[in-house]
Design a protein around this motif. Structure first.
Motif, PDB file in Angstrom:
ATOM      1  N   GLY A 124     -41.946 -43.308  39.093  1.00 37.94           N
ATOM      2  CA  GLY A 124     -41.439 -41.986  38.740  1.00 37.94           C
ATOM      3  C   GLY A 124     -42.104 -40.884  39.550  1.00 37.94           C
ATOM      4  O   GLY A 124     -43.206 -41.050  40.081  1.00 37.94           O
ATOM      5  N   LYS A 125     -41.444 -39.750  39.622  1.00 33.51           N
ATOM      6  CA  LYS A 125     -41.980 -38.617  40.382  1.00 33.51           C
ATOM      7  C   LYS A 125     -42.901 -37.735  39.548  1.00 33.51           C
ATOM      8  O   LYS A 125     -43.615 -36.889  40.102  1.00 33.51           O
ATOM      9  N   TYR A 144     -41.755 -42.385  29.553  1.00 39.09           N
ATOM     10  CA  TYR A 144     -41.661 -42.944  30.909  1.00 39.09           C
ATOM     11  C   TYR A 144     -40.249 -42.907  31.468  1.00 39.09           C
ATOM     12  O   TYR A 144     -40.046 -42.722  32.672  1.00 39.09           O
ATOM     13  N   GLY A 148     -38.845 -40.843  34.879  1.00 37.92           N
ATOM     14  CA  GLY A 148     -38.319 -41.567  36.038  1.00 37.92           C
ATOM     15  C   GLY A 148     -38.997 -42.867  36.371  1.00 37.92           C
ATOM     16  O   GLY A 148     -38.742 -43.439  37.434  1.00 37.92           O
ATOM     17  N   HIS A 149     -39.843 -43.381  35.479  1.00 35.89           N
ATOM     18  CA  HIS A 149     -40.575 -44.615  35.754  1.00 35.89           C
ATOM     19  C   HIS A 149     -39.799 -45.842  35.286  1.00 35.89           C
ATOM     20  O   HIS A 149     -38.856 -45.756  34.492  1.00 35.89           O
ATOM     21  N   GLU A 189     -35.176 -47.549  33.517  1.00 39.55           N
ATOM     22  CA  GLU A 189     -36.454 -48.103  33.054  1.00 39.55           C
ATOM     23  C   GLU A 189     -36.587 -49.597  33.334  1.00 39.55           C
ATOM     24  O   GLU A 189     -37.659 -50.171  33.192  1.00 39.55           O
ATOM     25  N   ASN A 224     -37.820 -42.100  40.846  1.00 45.74           N
ATOM     26  CA  ASN A 224     -36.727 -41.810  39.917  1.00 45.74           C
ATOM     27  C   ASN A 224     -35.425 -42.474  40.363  1.00 45.74           C
ATOM     28  O   ASN A 224     -34.338 -41.895  40.233  1.00 45.74           O
TER      29      ASN A 224
END
Length: 288
Positions: A124-125, A144, A148-149, A189, A224
């Protein structure tokens, strides 16, 4: 991880070495192919922390975290190997398969106190206002998915074993008719991902690329990124830019949704907490 067993039930797995079976079980549930992890969709709508951290602050926090890790008792082993993370679908079964590869004699032959595979998040960012990345929750902690993770498992391996761990990942991934494990879990995710220092420009990528042997499409991760279900894509992340964030303690060495693992496997959680290898994170510990 093949040849011990497939990452998810599918084609008939090969025999499980006795020393691994006795401690960690087979992890095979052939009656439910392609169904791992129900996904907790009900939690996806929970309120989350809307605060965000700027990219420069995220990078600074990652550097500070890295320095803290270097000061830990296990830093010597970490510095002598390569930290890589892998994910596709739910991280519970991914962790179990990687642990088996760590401990079996034909793998790394590690003792329980030497196991390094931990479940967590990456790709993610953004992170929360205090650098946290948390599972879906109702406590307004940084979610999360919203950040974006994706779910991954980080493991420390000798440099000359990166290809072996990547090959096991790709051997399993190419068999999935929907392009990745757990197709019933939809969303970013659960996207397929590999993270190595330097990403596709780093020294470990040659080993990853060779292990893939053109079977899946390796794509440079931008952060992301989209879900990979229905494709043969795997996002490749620079773990320096998109570092691993350890997940909550309750997620570590957890049963899968359709598989039940031996108690000795679950006991690794308490052992590695005691050893300091698993740390508390700034996230709610829901404990399911």
């Amino acid at each position: 991880i093949p040849p011990v067993s497939a990452w998810t039930a599918g084609p008939a797995p090969t025999a499980v070495p006795e020393e691994v079976k006795a401690t960690f079980g087979t992890g095979v549930t052939p009656a439910a192919p392609q169904l791992r992890g129900s996904g907790d969709a009900a939690l996806a709508d929970a309120n989350v922390d809307n605060s965000r951290m700027q990219p420069w602050a995220r990078a600074l926090l990652a550097t500070v975290a890295g320095l803290a890790v270097m000061a830990s008792p296990r830093a010597a082993m970490a510095q002598s190997g390569v930290n890589m993370y892998m994910g596709q679908g739910c991280f519970w079964h991914v962790q179990h398969e990687i642990v088996k590869q760590e401990v079996r004699a034909s793998g790394l032959a590690r003792q329980p106190t030497e196991v390094t595979a931990l479940a967590g998040y990456a790709g993610g960012k953004e992170v929360g206002s205090k650098g946290e990345v948390c599972y879906h929750n109702m406590a307004m902690a940084a979610d999360y998915g919203q950040l974006g993770h994706t779910e991954v498992v980080n493991v420390n391996v000798p440099e000359d074993k990166v290809g072996d761990f990547a090959k096991a990942y790709f051997d399993a991934a190419e068999k999935y008719p929907f392009g990745r494990a757990d197709p019933q879990d939809r969303g970013t995710e659960y996207r397929s991902a590999i993270g190595i220092p330097g990403g596709m420009d780093g020294p470990a990528f040659k080993a990853v690329e060779a292990a893939n042997a053109g079977r899946l499409e390796l794509v440079r991760g931008q952060g992301n990124d989209a879900d990979t279900v229905g494709t043969k894509k795997v996002w490749v992340y620079d773990s320096n830019e998109f570092p691993f964030h350890q997940g909550e303690i309750y997620h570590q060495f957890h049963d899968d949704m359709i598989e039940r693992y031996p108690q000795k496997y679950h006991d690794l959680k308490k052992l590695l907490v005691k050893e300091g290898a698993i740390q508390k994170v700034g996230c709610p510990e829901m404990g399911f």
